[in-house]
Design a protein around this motif. Structure first.
Motif, short mmCIF file in Angstrom:
data_model
loop_
_atom_site.label_atom_id
_atom_site.label_comp_id
_atom_site.label_asym_id
_atom_site.label_seq_id
_atom_site.Cartn_x
_atom_site.Cartn_y
_atom_site.Cartn_z
N PHE A 7 0.83 -1.20 0.00
CA PHE A 7 0.00 0.00 0.00
C PHE A 7 0.87 1.25 0.00
O PHE A 7 0.56 2.22 -0.70
CB PHE A 7 -0.96 -0.01 1.19
N THR A 8 1.96 1.24 0.75
CA THR A 8 2.83 2.42 0.73
C THR A 8 3.46 2.61 -0.64
O THR A 8 3.85 3.72 -1.00
CB THR A 8 3.95 2.34 1.81
N GLY A 9 3.55 1.52 -1.42
CA GLY A 9 4.09 1.60 -2.78
C GLY A 9 3.16 2.24 -3.78
O GLY A 9 3.50 2.39 -4.96
N LEU A 65 -10.50 8.85 -0.20
CA LEU A 65 -9.18 8.77 -0.83
C LEU A 65 -8.17 9.54 0.01
O LEU A 65 -7.04 9.07 0.22
CB LEU A 65 -9.23 9.32 -2.26
N ASP A 66 -8.55 10.70 0.53
CA ASP A 66 -7.67 11.47 1.40
C ASP A 66 -7.32 10.67 2.66
O ASP A 66 -6.16 10.68 3.10
CB ASP A 66 -8.30 12.80 1.79
N LEU A 67 -8.30 9.98 3.25
CA LEU A 67 -8.03 9.14 4.43
C LEU A 67 -7.06 8.01 4.07
O LEU A 67 -6.18 7.67 4.86
CB LEU A 67 -9.33 8.54 4.98
N ALA A 68 -7.25 7.43 2.90
CA ALA A 68 -6.36 6.35 2.46
C ALA A 68 -4.93 6.86 2.30
O ALA A 68 -3.98 6.22 2.75
CB ALA A 68 -6.87 5.76 1.14
N ARG A 69 -4.78 8.01 1.69
CA ARG A 69 -3.44 8.57 1.52
C ARG A 69 -2.82 8.94 2.87
O ARG A 69 -1.62 8.77 3.07
CB ARG A 69 -3.49 9.79 0.61
N GLU A 70 -3.63 9.44 3.79
CA GLU A 70 -3.13 9.75 5.13
C GLU A 70 -2.64 8.47 5.80
O GLU A 70 -1.56 8.46 6.41
CB GLU A 70 -4.24 10.39 5.97
N LEU A 71 -3.39 7.38 5.66
CA LEU A 71 -2.96 6.09 6.22
C LEU A 71 -1.69 5.61 5.54
O LEU A 71 -0.75 5.16 6.21
CB LEU A 71 -4.06 5.04 6.07
N ARG A 72 -1.64 5.72 4.22
CA ARG A 72 -0.45 5.29 3.48
C ARG A 72 0.79 6.01 3.99
O ARG A 72 1.83 5.38 4.26
CB ARG A 72 -0.64 5.59 1.99
N GLU A 73 0.69 7.33 4.17
CA GLU A 73 1.84 8.09 4.62
C GLU A 73 2.19 7.77 6.07
O GLU A 73 3.37 7.75 6.44
CB GLU A 73 1.61 9.58 4.41
N ALA A 92 -13.59 2.47 4.63
CA ALA A 92 -13.09 2.48 6.01
C ALA A 92 -12.76 1.07 6.49
O ALA A 92 -11.77 0.87 7.19
CB ALA A 92 -14.12 3.13 6.94
N ASP A 93 -13.57 0.10 6.08
CA ASP A 93 -13.30 -1.29 6.47
C ASP A 93 -12.03 -1.81 5.80
O ASP A 93 -11.22 -2.49 6.42
CB ASP A 93 -14.50 -2.17 6.12
N ALA A 94 -11.86 -1.50 4.52
CA ALA A 94 -10.66 -1.92 3.80
C ALA A 94 -9.42 -1.26 4.40
O ALA A 94 -8.38 -1.91 4.57
CB ALA A 94 -10.80 -1.57 2.32
N LEU A 95 -9.52 0.02 4.74
CA LEU A 95 -8.38 0.70 5.36
C LEU A 95 -8.07 0.11 6.73
O LEU A 95 -6.90 0.04 7.13
CB LEU A 95 -8.65 2.21 5.48
N GLY A 96 -9.09 -0.35 7.44
CA GLY A 96 -8.88 -1.02 8.72
C GLY A 96 -8.05 -2.28 8.56
O GLY A 96 -7.20 -2.61 9.39
#
Length: 191
Positions: A18-20, A58-66, A119-123
């Motif tokens: 995911f970070t990739g 998408l912003d939440l996903a990028r925040e998690l990625r970073e 949100a579930d996938a990011l979890g």
């Protein structure tokens, strides 16, 4: 791959893969999830299919990625884990609702419910990051030796001495650069 978008760099570890989705962080950065649809596409590749994604998600996903990248980089460098990034990971895992299931091969697989969302996938991704960073898996966090990449990756090689996040990209690029430098040096010394 959808037309017009860079290919995903896929790995066997969900969190570091995911970070990739942002590569070449110290060069010309390449965003691999520039739109909500691309996040949906990436999640589907990893068995975390969701029906929709908003720009805010998408912003939440990028925040998690970073956050994962920041914490994994600190862990790989034996530095203290940044509290703000740890909090983001914890917040995302708490917000998720997914079930861990066992495959016939004895592997853990995450399953989302039909009504699950981003949100579930990011979890799931956050939970995977926690297991990697906490040292619950056989392997070690490392940083790509490419000076333009420096991606965090999970090294499961027997010797734990892998140098590149991906041999087909960063490793190949570095080997090619060394080969070309040797060729130039050889041609200059032949003159």
């Amino acid at each position: 791959m959808r037309a017009g978008f860079p290919e995903f760099r896929l790995g066997s570890v969900l969190a570091t893969s995911f970070t990739g989705t942002l590569s070449e962080r110290h060069g010309i950065a390449m965003e691999r999830i520039p739109t909500p649809q691309r996040l949906i596409d990436w999640l589907a590749v990893y068995g975390l299919a969701v029906d929709s994604c908003t720009p805010a998600q998408l912003d939440l996903a990028r925040e998690l990625r970073e956050a994962i990248h920041t914490v994994a980089t600190a862990a790989a460098s034996d530095e203290p884990l940044p509290a703000a990034a740890v909090q983001v990971i914890n917040d995302r895992t708490i917000a998720g609702r997914a079930a861990a299931t066992l495959t016939p091969q004895g592997n853990r697989q995450w399953r989302l419910n039909p009504d699950s969302g981003v949100a579930d996938a990011l979890g799931v991704i956050a939970a995977d990051a926690i297991s990697v960073i906490a040292g619950e898996r056989d392997g070690k966090l490392a940083l790509c030796a490419s000076p333009t990449c420096r991606a965090a990756f999970f090294d499961t090689s027997q010797s734990r001495t892998r140098r590149w996040c991906d041999m087909n990209t960063c490793g190949n690029r570095q080997k090619k650069a060394r080969f070309n430098a040797a060729q130039r040096k050889s041609s200059q010394s032949a003159k």
